[in-house]
Design a protein around this motif. Sequence first.
Motif, PDB file in Angstrom:
ATOM      1  N   ASP A  21       0.825  -1.218   0.000  1.00 15.57           N
ATOM      2  CA  ASP A  21       0.000   0.000   0.000  1.00 15.57           C
ATOM      3  C   ASP A  21       0.849   1.254   0.000  1.00 15.57           C
ATOM      4  N   THR A  22       1.978   1.212   0.706  1.00 15.79           N
ATOM      5  CA  THR A  22       2.815   2.401   0.847  1.00 15.79           C
ATOM      6  C   THR A  22       3.891   2.505  -0.217  1.00 15.79           C
ATOM      7  N   HIS A  23       4.120   1.436  -0.971  1.00 18.63           N
ATOM      8  CA  HIS A  23       5.169   1.378  -1.995  1.00 18.63           C
ATOM      9  C   HIS A  23       6.557   1.595  -1.381  1.00 18.63           C
ATOM     10  N   VAL A  24       6.716   1.147  -0.139  1.00 18.53           N
ATOM     11  CA  VAL A  24       7.982   1.287   0.581  1.00 18.53           C
ATOM     12  C   VAL A  24       8.326  -0.069   1.195  1.00 18.53           C
ATOM     13  N   LEU A  25       9.572  -0.514   0.986  1.00 23.17           N
ATOM     14  CA  LEU A  25      10.061  -1.760   1.577  1.00 23.17           C
ATOM     15  C   LEU A  25      11.531  -1.613   1.928  1.00 23.17           C
ATOM     16  N   GLY A  26      11.962  -2.379   2.905  1.00 28.37           N
ATOM     17  CA  GLY A  26      13.374  -2.497   3.217  1.00 28.37           C
ATOM     18  C   GLY A  26      13.986  -3.607   2.376  1.00 28.37           C
ATOM     19  N   ILE A  27      15.287  -3.582   2.267  1.00 26.65           N
ATOM     20  CA  ILE A  27      16.005  -4.610   1.491  1.00 26.65           C
ATOM     21  C   ILE A  27      15.707  -6.009   2.031  1.00 26.65           C
ATOM     22  N   LYS A  28      15.648  -6.146   3.347  1.00 32.54           N
ATOM     23  CA  LYS A  28      15.377  -7.456   3.942  1.00 32.54           C
ATOM     24  C   LYS A  28      14.025  -7.993   3.496  1.00 32.54           C
ATOM     25  N   CYS A  29      13.024  -7.136   3.468  1.00 33.13           N
ATOM     26  CA  CYS A  29      11.692  -7.538   3.043  1.00 33.13           C
ATOM     27  C   CYS A  29      11.665  -7.844   1.545  1.00 33.13           C
ATOM     28  N   ILE A  30      12.356  -7.042   0.758  1.00 32.56           N
ATOM     29  CA  ILE A  30      12.441  -7.294  -0.689  1.00 32.56           C
ATOM     30  C   ILE A  30      13.077  -8.659  -0.931  1.00 32.56           C
ATOM     31  N   ILE A  41      19.527  -8.011  -5.928  1.00 31.31           N
ATOM     32  CA  ILE A  41      18.674  -6.888  -5.536  1.00 31.31           C
ATOM     33  C   ILE A  41      19.388  -5.569  -5.790  1.00 31.31           C
ATOM     34  N   MET A  42      20.655  -5.499  -5.443  1.00 30.90           N
ATOM     35  CA  MET A  42      21.408  -4.258  -5.649  1.00 30.90           C
ATOM     36  C   MET A  42      21.513  -3.912  -7.133  1.00 30.90           C
ATOM     37  N   ALA A  43      21.721  -4.908  -7.985  1.00 32.14           N
ATOM     38  CA  ALA A  43      21.760  -4.665  -9.425  1.00 32.14           C
ATOM     39  C   ALA A  43      20.395  -4.168  -9.908  1.00 32.14           C
ATOM     40  N   ALA A  44      19.333  -4.781  -9.401  1.00 32.34           N
ATOM     41  CA  ALA A  44      17.974  -4.371  -9.764  1.00 32.34           C
ATOM     42  C   ALA A  44      17.703  -2.939  -9.309  1.00 32.34           C
ATOM     43  N   LEU A  45      18.167  -2.585  -8.119  1.00 33.25           N
ATOM     44  CA  LEU A  45      17.972  -1.227  -7.615  1.00 33.25           C
ATOM     45  C   LEU A  45      18.735  -0.219  -8.460  1.00 33.25           C
ATOM     46  N   GLY A  46      19.904  -0.593  -8.926  1.00 26.32           N
ATOM     47  CA  GLY A  46      20.660   0.270  -9.822  1.00 26.32           C
ATOM     48  C   GLY A  46      19.881   0.532 -11.109  1.00 26.32           C
ATOM     49  N   ALA A  57      16.729   5.355   0.881  1.00 29.21           N
ATOM     50  CA  ALA A  57      17.111   6.028   2.122  1.00 29.21           C
ATOM     51  C   ALA A  57      17.715   4.993   3.061  1.00 29.21           C
ATOM     52  N   ASN A  58      18.591   5.439   3.930  1.00 33.86           N
ATOM     53  CA  ASN A  58      19.193   4.562   4.920  1.00 33.86           C
ATOM     54  C   ASN A  58      18.494   4.720   6.257  1.00 33.86           C
ATOM     55  N   SER A  59      18.271   3.613   6.927  1.00 32.23           N
ATOM     56  CA  SER A  59      17.824   3.643   8.314  1.00 32.23           C
ATOM     57  C   SER A  59      18.916   2.958   9.132  1.00 32.23           C
ATOM     58  N   ASP A  60      18.743   2.913  10.423  1.00 32.17           N
ATOM     59  CA  ASP A  60      19.757   2.295  11.269  1.00 32.17           C
ATOM     60  C   ASP A  60      19.932   0.805  10.979  1.00 32.17           C
ATOM     61  N   GLU A  61      18.848   0.139  10.604  1.00 31.11           N
ATOM     62  CA  GLU A  61      18.887  -1.311  10.464  1.00 31.11           C
ATOM     63  C   GLU A  61      18.792  -1.822   9.042  1.00 31.11           C
ATOM     64  N   ASP A  62      18.349  -0.989   8.095  1.00 29.21           N
ATOM     65  CA  ASP A  62      18.084  -1.485   6.752  1.00 29.21           C
ATOM     66  C   ASP A  62      18.177  -0.331   5.748  1.00 29.21           C
ATOM     67  N   ILE A  63      18.188  -0.688   4.495  1.00 27.42           N
ATOM     68  CA  ILE A  63      18.102   0.297   3.411  1.00 27.42           C
ATOM     69  C   ILE A  63      16.633   0.303   2.984  1.00 27.42           C
ATOM     70  N   ILE A  64      16.036   1.470   2.915  1.00 28.19           N
ATOM     71  CA  ILE A  64      14.620   1.603   2.586  1.00 28.19           C
ATOM     72  C   ILE A  64      14.494   2.059   1.125  1.00 28.19           C
ATOM     73  N   VAL A  65      13.633   1.371   0.382  1.00 25.10           N
ATOM     74  CA  VAL A  65      13.428   1.676  -1.027  1.00 25.10           C
ATOM     75  C   VAL A  65      11.970   2.108  -1.218  1.00 25.10           C
ATOM     76  N   MET A  66      11.772   3.197  -1.972  1.00 27.00           N
ATOM     77  CA  MET A  66      10.433   3.735  -2.206  1.00 27.00           C
ATOM     78  C   MET A  66      10.217   3.952  -3.696  1.00 27.00           C
ATOM     79  N   LEU A  67       9.027   3.620  -4.175  1.00 28.74           N
ATOM     80  CA  LEU A  67       8.675   3.963  -5.546  1.00 28.74           C
ATOM     81  C   LEU A  67       8.449   5.463  -5.631  1.00 28.74           C
ATOM     82  N   VAL A  68       8.817   6.042  -6.746  1.00 28.00           N
ATOM     83  CA  VAL A  68       8.609   7.486  -6.956  1.00 28.00           C
ATOM     84  C   VAL A  68       7.217   7.706  -7.498  1.00 28.00           C
TER      85      VAL A  68
END
Length: 68
Positions: A21-30, A41-46, A57-68
């Motif tokens: 719903d939010t179009h936001v996930l952390g790398i671990k969840c992805i 995943i990193m190649a896909a994110l590139g 965006a970076n958080s303390d525990e994970d990298i957060i990815v958001m759709l634009v």
Amino acid sequence: MNIESIGTWAGSVYKALDSTDTHVLGIKCIKKMTKLKKGEIMAALGWLGREGKITVANSDEDIIVMLV
């Protein structure tokens, strides 16, 4: 690894982000949702970043990815 594979991985990551719903996930969840390895995943994110489809965006525990 080739361009076709990276495009396929990017599609999987995009679909995972779009399925929330939010179009936001952390790398671990992805990783759990797509079953891709971290390097894939990193190649896909590139790919998605180059196309301007995500922000990262970076958080303390994970990298957060958001759709634009």
